[in-house]
Structure formats: structure tokens, C-alpha cells
Design a protein around this motif. Structure first.
Motif, PDB file in Angstrom:
ATOM      1  N   LEU A 138       0.846  -1.194   0.000  1.00 16.44           N
ATOM      2  CA  LEU A 138       0.000   0.000   0.000  1.00 16.44           C
ATOM      3  C   LEU A 138       0.888   1.253   0.000  1.00 16.44           C
ATOM      4  O   LEU A 138       0.670   2.192  -0.766  1.00 16.44           O
ATOM      5  CB  LEU A 138      -0.912  -0.015   1.236  1.00 16.44           C
ATOM      6  CG  LEU A 138      -1.774   1.226   1.460  1.00 16.44           C
ATOM      7  CD1 LEU A 138      -2.827   1.355   0.368  1.00 16.44           C
ATOM      8  CD2 LEU A 138      -2.456   1.172   2.826  1.00 16.44           C
ATOM      9  N   LEU A 139       1.920   1.232   0.853  1.00 18.27           N
ATOM     10  CA  LEU A 139       2.841   2.375   0.913  1.00 18.27           C
ATOM     11  C   LEU A 139       3.500   2.611  -0.438  1.00 18.27           C
ATOM     12  O   LEU A 139       3.647   3.739  -0.882  1.00 18.27           O
ATOM     13  CB  LEU A 139       3.948   2.119   1.949  1.00 18.27           C
ATOM     14  CG  LEU A 139       3.652   2.344   3.408  1.00 18.27           C
ATOM     15  CD1 LEU A 139       4.935   2.190   4.215  1.00 18.27           C
ATOM     16  CD2 LEU A 139       3.047   3.716   3.658  1.00 18.27           C
ATOM     17  N   ALA A 140       3.887   1.519  -1.092  1.00 16.78           N
ATOM     18  CA  ALA A 140       4.605   1.633  -2.365  1.00 16.78           C
ATOM     19  C   ALA A 140       3.674   1.986  -3.522  1.00 16.78           C
ATOM     20  O   ALA A 140       4.143   2.227  -4.637  1.00 16.78           O
ATOM     21  CB  ALA A 140       5.336   0.320  -2.659  1.00 16.78           C
TER      22      ALA A 140
ATOM     23  N   LEU B  53       8.335  14.102  18.397  1.00 12.96           N
ATOM     24  CA  LEU B  53       7.916  15.237  17.553  1.00 12.96           C
ATOM     25  C   LEU B  53       6.946  14.797  16.463  1.00 12.96           C
ATOM     26  O   LEU B  53       6.956  13.625  16.035  1.00 12.96           O
ATOM     27  CB  LEU B  53       9.144  15.861  16.892  1.00 12.96           C
ATOM     28  CG  LEU B  53      10.060  16.696  17.789  1.00 12.96           C
ATOM     29  CD1 LEU B  53      11.336  17.051  17.036  1.00 12.96           C
ATOM     30  CD2 LEU B  53       9.337  17.963  18.249  1.00 12.96           C
ATOM     31  N   ASP B  54       6.162  15.745  15.996  1.00 12.10           N
ATOM     32  CA  ASP B  54       5.257  15.513  14.872  1.00 12.10           C
ATOM     33  C   ASP B  54       6.119  15.278  13.621  1.00 12.10           C
ATOM     34  O   ASP B  54       6.918  16.139  13.249  1.00 12.10           O
ATOM     35  CB  ASP B  54       4.391  16.774  14.696  1.00 12.10           C
ATOM     36  CG  ASP B  54       3.328  16.595  13.645  1.00 12.10           C
ATOM     37  OD1 ASP B  54       3.091  15.447  13.237  1.00 12.10           O
ATOM     38  OD2 ASP B  54       2.739  17.605  13.228  1.00 12.10           O
ATOM     39  N   GLY B  55       5.979  14.088  13.023  1.00 12.31           N
ATOM     40  CA  GLY B  55       6.811  13.761  11.860  1.00 12.31           C
ATOM     41  C   GLY B  55       7.695  12.549  12.104  1.00 12.31           C
ATOM     42  O   GLY B  55       8.314  12.038  11.173  1.00 12.31           O
TER      43      GLY B  55
ATOM     44  N   ASP C 199      -1.303   7.606   7.786  1.00  8.55           N
ATOM     45  CA  ASP C 199      -0.598   8.794   8.278  1.00  8.55           C
ATOM     46  C   ASP C 199       0.673   9.038   7.453  1.00  8.55           C
ATOM     47  O   ASP C 199       0.955  10.171   7.042  1.00  8.55           O
ATOM     48  CB  ASP C 199      -0.256   8.577   9.759  1.00  8.55           C
ATOM     49  CG  ASP C 199       0.512   9.734  10.355  1.00  8.55           C
ATOM     50  OD1 ASP C 199       0.083  10.882  10.170  1.00  8.55           O
ATOM     51  OD2 ASP C 199       1.565   9.493  10.987  1.00  8.55           O
ATOM     52  N   ILE C 200       1.419   7.975   7.186  1.00  6.26           N
ATOM     53  CA  ILE C 200       2.662   8.116   6.411  1.00  6.26           C
ATOM     54  C   ILE C 200       2.340   8.588   4.998  1.00  6.26           C
ATOM     55  O   ILE C 200       3.005   9.478   4.456  1.00  6.26           O
ATOM     56  CB  ILE C 200       3.432   6.770   6.384  1.00  6.26           C
ATOM     57  CG1 ILE C 200       3.968   6.445   7.779  1.00  6.26           C
ATOM     58  CG2 ILE C 200       4.577   6.825   5.367  1.00  6.26           C
ATOM     59  CD1 ILE C 200       4.500   5.031   7.925  1.00  6.26           C
TER      60      ILE C 200
ATOM     61  N   VAL D 102      10.761  11.286   9.894  1.00  6.91           N
ATOM     62  CA  VAL D 102      11.719  10.309  10.418  1.00  6.91           C
ATOM     63  C   VAL D 102      10.934   9.020  10.645  1.00  6.91           C
ATOM     64  O   VAL D 102      10.032   8.976  11.485  1.00  6.91           O
ATOM     65  CB  VAL D 102      12.361  10.782  11.742  1.00  6.91           C
ATOM     66  CG1 VAL D 102      13.388   9.762  12.217  1.00  6.91           C
ATOM     67  CG2 VAL D 102      12.996  12.149  11.583  1.00  6.91           C
ATOM     68  N   ALA D 103      11.231   7.996   9.860  1.00  3.97           N
ATOM     69  CA  ALA D 103      10.504   6.726   9.974  1.00  3.97           C
ATOM     70  C   ALA D 103      11.364   5.735  10.741  1.00  3.97           C
ATOM     71  O   ALA D 103      12.523   5.517  10.397  1.00  3.97           O
ATOM     72  CB  ALA D 103      10.163   6.189   8.581  1.00  3.97           C
ATOM     73  N   VAL D 104      10.766   5.146  11.788  1.00  2.66           N
ATOM     74  CA  VAL D 104      11.541   4.322  12.721  1.00  2.66           C
ATOM     75  C   VAL D 104      11.004   2.896  12.749  1.00  2.66           C
ATOM     76  O   VAL D 104       9.794   2.681  12.910  1.00  2.66           O
ATOM     77  CB  VAL D 104      11.481   4.932  14.142  1.00  2.66           C
ATOM     78  CG1 VAL D 104      12.293   4.101  15.117  1.00  2.66           C
ATOM     79  CG2 VAL D 104      11.979   6.372  14.134  1.00  2.66           C
TER      80      VAL D 104
END
Lengths: 447, 89
Positions: A49-51, A120-122, A134-135, A233-235
Motif C-alpha cells: 500500500l505504501l509503495a 515530535l510531529d513527523g 498517516d505516512i 523520520v521513519a523508525v
């Protein structure tokens, strides 16, 4: 008397358990409680879905007709307490729910990062559909993202964001990708694939802080002193089983909710399945966690059988998963150990999604390799069997070797021939695996 | 099985061979039910449902076009000989 089955969790373990209960006990009351309001969906499918490879509705696992036939009482609510002695659970909005048998299929949750600015937001994670939405929303505005972590999810985040036109920096703490499972040449193939997708890889680099502007991510500061301006920033540094309810109720909890091979917890009539469960070692050693779709399906079936009083037990054969990493289809099965002696992966603080702790076992025996420009094959051969395999980019070899590992096929007939001619050892094993698979298929057809 | 696996559905002669003797086979252990196969099937067949049950796609409407096989990110689908093994239950 009709039995009241209550399932907590709307992931694949919970859904599979509900379907198995309905199939075997058509008159039972089956209630499933979950905080997510979405239709049942494929969590691993969120990567696609993300891709942008498929639309969200395609992730839905069951049709409306199938759900009607299931006749499930599905409650969107939060369970706030479990009272095993009273055989009931407390819900945030609906009061008390009594059960005869209870299944905890509460899943796992991303470990939160601890660098300054982590809230933080993001700063985002990928646990469920809400996170993916959200992403995607943020990716429409973001120009640059920093991805940190390891395992399949970190790569899925990096590839998904890159596919959406976001410039991606992937920070690895060590020298290479997924060092606890992959050998250097295997990591290299994945890294080449990521680079070809335009993802910038940074080795020996970690986040030391996130700068903000009005509460939003503005840049990442790294251990080498670099400042990377970014909006996201994706963790993905690992997941932990959701055990809070079980622990508060006094159930035996290690990292996951401790269960035996029948998925029974330490409390009477309470079972656990999927990512949340930790299978006790019958020999008294440390338990093992899996965060695998196939394990969760198997758990759901076995737990439902046990809830119905059947003598059900888990299939303990080696675990397998298939992942798409840097555009390379990667199969991991059995014990494949740490390729270069690294016991841990510095990019992960806990098990990743799509990961099995059993893969970390160092295989006994000899490793055989076959490598090409776009494939890597590794097979670990023990005394009589293939104990583990890693295959990147070769579907035929992946199927055949996974069959040998899972079936525990005796390969000793190949004997010393493998060592005498190591260049052709993998080909010989693959041929043997295909023959074994065909034999089994024709045997099943006759039966 | 491997003979069929090597055929390319984009080539007309290979496609005929696939239609005559092969079908799409599924491996439920590799499948995570993402739905990419259903999304890309030009006929809207429920390939994912077959992959869940581990059954082969023996539906006469299947064109053997190979879209689902090609798009599956986990190699859970492949062409194989038609046999009694994977008949839909």
C-alpha cells in the motif's frame, strides 16, 4: 450449553481463531474485541500500500458475505482489564464481558525510539493501517525522509517512501543491512537494490537528535555530525509483544505471554496466540518469539482447537518467511545464524516484523553457497538434513530448499559428494528438494 | 513442474502450453494475503482465496496470463502441472 468464546485482537491470529471456532462449533457465541475499527486487513500488505502497488480496499481479507457467514459479534472497544478468576474482561465503553474461553491475540507494537525529539510531529512508525495512512498523508508534502532501524519493516518504509517520490536517507548503525541474519554478500545484494531505487545508504551512522520547528521535524542530527534536513523520520527498530493486560492480570509473562504447545497460558481457560505469545521451551530453555504471518495463522487454528477442548499442538517445524528487500525476493528458513559472528543487529533493539528468533540459531554443519549477479543461495547442511537456508532472487531454489528444511528430508545420500564438489552442492540440493516435493505431491494425490 | 515454471506467458506458444497442461499453483506458507494477485487479475478471479486454501487455480476462466505469478512479491504463486494434489477442497 453454548460456550462463550471471547477473542481480544483483530489481527490474523484472532480472525483465524474466530473462523476455526465457527467451523467446528457452529452454535458457539464468538465475540471479537479490538481497538481497530477497520475491516480485517493484511498487515504485511501495508508495505505494498505504501509503495502504491495496490489500493487500500484490496487489503481487506474477507468479503462481506464471508463475514456474514462467520456471524461474529465484533466489538470495537478497548479491553482495560482481565479478570481470569471471574472469567470476565472489562471494556472501556461496554462494561463487563463474561467468557468461558478467552484468547489473547493482542499482537505486537513498535518499540519507540529514545533519541531526543522522538515524540515530535513527523516521527512515524508502521504498526497498522492508521500508521500507513498517516505516512501516506505526510509523504504527499514531504521532500526528504530519514529511515532508521532494521529487518523488513525499515526497508519497506524506505522503499515505500522512495516510491512516493520522497528522497530517502537510510541510516544503518553498523557496516551493513541485517547482519544478524544475512551474510555480507547477501546484505550487499539488498543494499544494491535499495541504492538502485534511489535510496541513499549511510553506514556507521545513527540519529543523535531531531531538530524541530513549531513542534514538527525539521532535521536529523547524526553521530558523524551531519545535519540532514527532513520532514519525516521513519523508525523500525523492532516490535514487542503486547502483554500489558496479561501481566496486570498476573499471567506468566516473559517477553511474550508464556504458552505451551497448546497455546495455553498460566491462567485456566485463557489462551494466547500470534505475536503476543511466547512459546515455552519444553526443555526449560529461553522461549522463542516469532512475528510471522504464517505462525499467527497456525496459532489461531491451534488455539481455537484448544479452546474447544481438543488435544491440539503447534507444528514446531522450522519457520519460514519470504520478504521483498530492495526489490529482491528473500526466503529465510530454519537456523541460519549470524553470518559474520555478529550476535546482534545494531539496528534492532527487539525482534522485527517478519522475523523469527529461531533463525538466529547458529547452524551446525557446513554451509554451501551459489552466487550470481542477481541471486544468492546459502544452504546449511547438518549431519543428515538441511538445517537452514537463505535464498535471494531464485524462486525455484527457495521452494526446494525450504521444502528440505521444513520436511527434514534426509540428504545423507548426497554425502561426501557435497563437500567434494562444493560448486555444484547447491544445485544438487535443489534438485533433491524438487524431487522430494514431487514425491510428496504424488503421494498426496494417491492418498 | 519446473518445465512449466520456465515458460513465459507473454510468448503465444508458451501460453498455449500453459493453458493445455499447467495451472497456477499456490503456496500458503509463503502467502501473506496482501491481495496483489486479485488486484492484478484481469478477470477478477479470487487468486488470494486459492492461496489461503493452498488450492490450484483450475477455473476454466483463467487465461494463464501470468500477471498474478509475476506480481506476487513473495513468490507464493507459480505455474505447475495440473495434478490432483491441489484440487480445490
Amino acid at each position: 450449553m453454548t460456550r462463550r468464546h471471547v477473542i481480544i485482537g483483530s489481527g490474523i491470529a484472532g480472525l483465524t481463531a474466530a473462523e476455526t471456532l465457527r467451523e467446528r462449533d457452529p452454535g458457539a457465541e464468538v465475540t471479537l474485541v479490538g481497538a481497530e475499527a477497520h475491516p480485517f486487513y493484511s498487515r504485511p500488505g501495508l508495505a505494498y500500500l505504501l509503495a502504491g502497488a495496490l489500493p487500500e480496499r484490496q487489503l481487506e481479507l474477507r468479503t462481506k458475505a464471508e463475514l456474514r457467514a462467520l456471524a461474529l459479534d465484533r466489538l470495537v472497544d478497548e479491553v482495560t482489564a482481565l479478570e481470569p478468576e471471574a472469567h470476565r474482561v472489562r471494556l472501556r465503553t461496554r462494561g463487563v464481558l463474561a467468557y468461558d474461553r478467552l484468547l489473547l491475540a493482542t499482537g505486537s507494537a513498535a518499540v519507540a525510539p529514545d533519541f531526543p525529539g522522538a515524540t515530535l510531529d513527523g516521527v512515524v512508525k508502521l504498526d497498522g493501517l492508521d500508521d500507513a495512512r498517516d505516512i501516506l498523508r505526510r509523504a504527499r508534502r514531504a521532500r526528504t525522509a530519514v529511515v532508521v532501524g532494521g529487518g523488513a519493516t525499515a526497508v519497506e518504509l524506505a522503499e515505500g517512501l522512495a516510491a512516493r517520490g520522497v528522497r530517502v536517507h537510510y541510516l544503518m548503525r553498523g557496516a551493513r543491512y541485517w547482519a544478524s541474519v544475512l551474510e555480507p554478500a547477501e546484505s550487499a545484494l539488498v543494499e544494491e537494490g535499495l541504492a538502485a531505487e534511489g535510496i541513499e545508504l549511510h553506514r556507521h551512522e545513527r540519529v543523535v537528535g531531531v531538530d524541530e520547528e513549531r513542534g514538527r521535524v525539521r532535521a536529523v542530527r547524526t553521530s558523524s555530525g551531519a545535519v540532514v534536513p527532513c520532514e519525516l523520520v521513519a523508525v523500525a527498530i523492532g516490535v514487542r509483544p503486547r502483554v500489558e493486560l496479561a501481566r496486570a492480570a498476573g499471567l506468566s509473562v516473559e517477553r511474550g505471554i508464556a504458552v505451551d504447545a497448546g497455546l495455553r497460558t498460566s491462567a485456566p481457560d485463557v489462551f494466547a496466540a500470534g505475536d503476543a505469545a511466547e512459546l515455552r521451551d519444553p526443555d526449560g530453555g529461553a522461549g522463542r518469539c516469532d512475528v510471522l504471518w504464517s505462525s499467527a495463522v497456525a496459532h489461531g487454528r491451534v488455539a481455537a482447537g484448544a479452546m474447544l477442548g481438543e488435544a491440539a499442538a503447534l507444528d514446531l517445524r522450522p519457520r519460514q518467511n519470504v520478504m521483498r528487500l530492495g526489490g529482491v525476493t528473500t526466503t529465510v528458513v530454519g537456523a541460519v545464524g549470524a553470518g559474520d559472528g555478529a550476535a546482534d543487529d545494531p539496528d534492532l533493539v527487539a525482534i522485527a516484523r517478519g522475523d523469527s528468533e529461531r533463525w538466529r540459531d547458529r547452524p551446525r554443519g557446513q554451509a554451501f553457497h551459489d552466487r550470481g549477479a542477481r541471486f544468492r543461495i546459502r544452504a546449511h547442511v547438518g549431519e543428515r538434513t538441511v538445517v537452514g537456508a537463505v535464498v535471494l532472487g531464485d524462486a525455484r531454489a527457495a521452494r526446494a530448499l525450504a521444502h528440505l528444511v521444513r520436511a527434514g528430508t534426509d540428504v545423507s545420500a548426497l554425502g561426501a559428494g557435497l563437500s567434494a564438489d562444493p560448486e555444484h552442492a547447491v544445485a544438487a540440493l535443489v534438485a533433491l528438494g524438487e524431487a522430494a516435493e514431487q514425491r510428496e505431491a504424488s503421494g498426496a494425490a494417491r492418498a | 513442474m519446473s518445465d512449466f515454471a520456465l515458460l513465459d506467458p507473454a510468448l503465444p506458444l508458451d501460453r498455449l502450453r500453459l493453458l493445455a497442461g499447467a495451472c497456477v499453483r499456490t503456496d500458503p506458507l509463503r502467502c501473506v494475503q496482501c491481495g496483489l494477485c486479485n488486484y492484478n487479475c484481469p478477470l477478477g478471479l479470487d487468486v488470494r482465496g486459492h492461496a489461503r486454501r493452498g488450492s490450484s487455480i483450475l477455473e476454466p476462466r483463467c487465461l494463464a496470463c501470468g500477471e498474478c505469478v509475476r506480481r506476487c512479491p513473495r513468490e507464493a504463486l507459480g505455474f505447475g502441472a495440473r495434478s490432483a494434489r491441489q484440487e480445490a477442497p
